[in-house]
Design a protein around this motif. Structure first.
Motif, mmCIF file in Angstrom:
data_model
loop_
_atom_site.group_PDB
_atom_site.id
_atom_site.type_symbol
_atom_site.label_atom_id
_atom_site.label_comp_id
_atom_site.label_asym_id
_atom_site.label_seq_id
_atom_site.Cartn_x
_atom_site.Cartn_y
_atom_site.Cartn_z
ATOM 1 N N LEU A 163 -79.999 20.135 5.300
ATOM 2 C CA LEU A 163 -79.868 18.785 5.405
ATOM 3 C C LEU A 163 -79.067 18.558 6.709
ATOM 4 O O LEU A 163 -79.181 17.774 7.540
ATOM 5 C CB LEU A 163 -79.595 17.973 4.148
ATOM 6 C CG LEU A 163 -79.450 16.640 4.401
ATOM 7 C CD1 LEU A 163 -80.770 15.791 4.594
ATOM 8 C CD2 LEU A 163 -78.991 16.181 2.868
ATOM 9 N N ILE A 164 -77.823 19.157 6.481
ATOM 10 C CA ILE A 164 -76.916 19.240 7.715
ATOM 11 C C ILE A 164 -77.514 19.613 8.982
ATOM 12 O O ILE A 164 -77.373 18.940 10.151
ATOM 13 C CB ILE A 164 -75.551 19.833 7.252
ATOM 14 C CG1 ILE A 164 -75.128 19.515 5.787
ATOM 15 C CG2 ILE A 164 -74.456 19.734 8.176
ATOM 16 C CD1 ILE A 164 -74.605 18.155 5.831
ATOM 17 N N ALA A 165 -78.227 20.803 9.014
ATOM 18 C CA ALA A 165 -78.666 21.217 10.248
ATOM 19 C C ALA A 165 -79.747 20.592 10.791
ATOM 20 O O ALA A 165 -79.959 20.303 12.002
ATOM 21 C CB ALA A 165 -79.363 22.548 9.813
ATOM 22 N N ARG A 166 -80.328 19.460 10.073
ATOM 23 C CA ARG A 166 -81.269 18.550 10.900
ATOM 24 C C ARG A 166 -80.618 17.213 11.642
ATOM 25 O O ARG A 166 -81.331 16.536 12.170
ATOM 26 C CB ARG A 166 -82.289 18.216 9.812
ATOM 27 C CG ARG A 166 -83.421 18.872 9.250
ATOM 28 C CD ARG A 166 -84.513 18.390 8.278
ATOM 29 N NE ARG A 166 -84.146 17.607 7.341
ATOM 30 C CZ ARG A 166 -83.847 18.058 6.257
ATOM 31 N NH1 ARG A 166 -84.076 19.355 5.820
ATOM 32 N NH2 ARG A 166 -83.566 17.318 5.021
ATOM 33 N N ALA A 167 -79.297 17.141 11.404
ATOM 34 C CA ALA A 167 -78.549 16.058 11.811
ATOM 35 C C ALA A 167 -78.552 16.299 13.360
ATOM 36 O O ALA A 167 -78.474 17.635 13.920
ATOM 37 C CB ALA A 167 -77.333 16.001 11.424
ATOM 38 N N ASP A 168 -78.450 15.319 14.163
ATOM 39 C CA ASP A 168 -78.175 15.376 15.421
ATOM 40 C C ASP A 168 -76.819 15.084 15.901
ATOM 41 O O ASP A 168 -76.366 14.173 15.474
ATOM 42 C CB ASP A 168 -79.240 14.242 16.233
ATOM 43 C CG ASP A 168 -80.788 14.219 16.022
ATOM 44 O OD1 ASP A 168 -81.252 15.395 16.271
ATOM 45 O OD2 ASP A 168 -81.117 13.283 15.416
ATOM 46 N N VAL A 169 -76.348 16.009 16.920
ATOM 47 C CA VAL A 169 -75.170 15.507 17.482
ATOM 48 C C VAL A 169 -75.125 14.446 18.260
ATOM 49 O O VAL A 169 -75.932 14.473 19.253
ATOM 50 C CB VAL A 169 -74.293 16.796 18.006
ATOM 51 C CG1 VAL A 169 -73.045 16.328 18.651
ATOM 52 C CG2 VAL A 169 -74.206 17.953 17.092
ATOM 53 N N LEU A 170 -74.258 13.433 18.223
ATOM 54 C CA LEU A 170 -74.233 12.042 18.718
ATOM 55 C C LEU A 170 -72.925 11.316 19.051
ATOM 56 O O LEU A 170 -72.149 12.022 18.220
ATOM 57 C CB LEU A 170 -75.183 11.011 18.140
ATOM 58 C CG LEU A 170 -76.722 11.361 17.676
ATOM 59 C CD1 LEU A 170 -77.274 10.147 16.968
ATOM 60 C CD2 LEU A 170 -77.243 11.346 18.909
#
Length: 194
Positions: free
Chosen positions: A107-114
């Motif tokens: 779940l964390i890995a699917r996050a986008d760095v923004l």
């Protein structure tokens, strides 16, 4: 238009959000901004309360230590699925369970760095934001009015058929998706279970 008190509260939440994210980043703890502020970063209205982060369940103890070592005031509430970073009248929740399930690294890995308030940080994917928000709906909390602006703002970023499949076991979420179709927020067939 928010009142000066709401503006001050939001500014304090924003500052604590940034400090929490920087501490987790510097401590090497995997995390993602979630909840109302994650939706805000992606175009939804800014919430008028706390901010939320997810960490994998296996990293919960390390997250608490990293935050405390960074000089943040960490409170261990009665709930066994989160901790709170508290300063004055605001707090940030750091959760390792969501929708009754342990937070997984995927779940964390699917996050986008923004960029969030000038800090680069992982932000939960729009589809995951909607799923986690919808899965909280139940007979004790079913506020469609708060969910509607979020769904409208994120609608083009969300994989609606995937949301429908992932929330199919929650009748409140299913009804909300049907409402989105009836209101024309999303095509009615986009949330139909196949």
């Amino acid at each position: 238009m928010p009142s000066p008190a709401v503006d001050d509260l939001r500014e304090n939440v924003r500052d604590l959000l940034k400090r929490t994210a920087v501490a987790l980043k510097e401590g090497g703890v995997p995390f993602a901004l979630c909840g109302g502020y994650a939706a805000w970063v992606r175009g939804a209205p800014e919430p008028d309360h706390d901010a939320d982060f997810l960490v994998p369940a296996a990293e919960a103890e390390r997250a608490a230590k990293v935050l405390a070592d960074a000089g943040l005031h960490v409170v261990d509430p009665a709930e066994d699925w989160l901790l709170k970073v508290v300063r004055d009248d605001v707090f940030v929740d750091v959760l390792w369970r969501t929708c009754g399930e342990p937070v997984e690294t995927a779940l964390i890995a699917r996050a986008d760095v923004l960029p969030v308030l000038s800090v680069q940080m992982p932000v939960l994917a729009a589809t995951d934001i909607l799923v986690t928000k919808l899965m909280t709906l139940d007979e004790h909390y079913c506020d469609f009015a708060r969910m509607l602006p979020v769904a409208r703002a994120l609608r083009e970023q969300v994989d609606w058929p995937l949301v429908a499949r992932r929330v199919a076991g929650n009748d409140f979420a299913v009804v909300f998706l049907q409402l989105l179709g009836r209101l024309g927020v999303v095509p009615e067939d986009a949330t139909a279970l196949t």
